[in-house]
Design a protein around this motif. Structure first.
Motif, PDB file in Angstrom:
ATOM      1  N   TRP A   4      -5.731   1.077  -6.064  1.00  0.00           N
ATOM      2  CA  TRP A   4      -5.516   2.006  -4.955  1.00  0.00           C
ATOM      3  C   TRP A   4      -6.275   1.575  -3.706  1.00  0.00           C
ATOM      4  N   TRP A  44      -4.047  -0.701  -1.786  1.00  0.00           N
ATOM      5  CA  TRP A  44      -2.994  -0.004  -1.062  1.00  0.00           C
ATOM      6  C   TRP A  44      -3.528   0.731   0.157  1.00  0.00           C
ATOM      7  N   VAL A  86       2.407   6.065   3.525  1.00  0.00           N
ATOM      8  CA  VAL A  86       3.749   6.667   3.475  1.00  0.00           C
ATOM      9  C   VAL A  86       4.792   5.610   3.823  1.00  0.00           C
ATOM     10  N   LEU A  98       5.525   3.407   0.886  1.00  0.00           N
ATOM     11  CA  LEU A  98       6.430   4.070  -0.054  1.00  0.00           C
ATOM     12  C   LEU A  98       7.869   4.046   0.446  1.00  0.00           C
ATOM     13  N   PHE A 118      10.804   1.690  -1.155  1.00  0.00           N
ATOM     14  CA  PHE A 118      12.003   2.327  -1.692  1.00  0.00           C
ATOM     15  C   PHE A 118      13.263   1.758  -1.047  1.00  0.00           C
ATOM     16  N   SER A 145       3.916  -7.309   1.010  1.00  0.00           N
ATOM     17  CA  SER A 145       3.492  -5.911   0.985  1.00  0.00           C
ATOM     18  C   SER A 145       3.214  -5.400   2.390  1.00  0.00           C
ATOM     19  N   ALA A 152       5.476  -2.527   4.136  1.00  0.00           N
ATOM     20  CA  ALA A 152       4.765  -1.314   4.528  1.00  0.00           C
ATOM     21  C   ALA A 152       4.852  -1.088   6.036  1.00  0.00           C
TER      22      ALA A 152
END
Length: 84
Positions: free
Chosen positions: A3, A6, A36, A39, A43, A60, A64
């Motif tokens: 975490w 991230w 957010v 995510l 997706f 990443s 992001a």
């Protein structure tokens, strides 16, 4: 990945999105927006294009950041409507 990874990715993505969209936000908002965005971006990339496992650092950050730009754009549009 953990975490903390991230959160760092979120902060970087939020910062980049802030600069791309020429917005003025603080560090905490950047982190939240970036998480957010990660995510949302993950997706969209995974479901629409069928790739993007989020294993690489650069991948990443890019995913992001794209997601964070989209989220920031939506937030700006909502703010414009409520202000009018």
């Amino acid at each position: 990945m953990g975490w903390i990874f991230w959160i760092v990715i979120g902060a970087i993505a939020g910062f980049l999105a802030e600069k791309i969209m020429k917005a003025d936000m603080g560090l905490l908002m950047n982190i939240g927006l970036g998480i957010v965005g990660a995510l949302v971006g993950g997706f969209l990339i995974n479901s629409l294009l069928g790739f993007g496992d989020g294993e690489g650092l650069i991948e990443s950050i890019v995913v992001a950041t794209i997601g964070a730009v989209l989220v920031l754009w939506v937030v700006n549009k909502v703010r414009e409507r409520t202000a009018a």
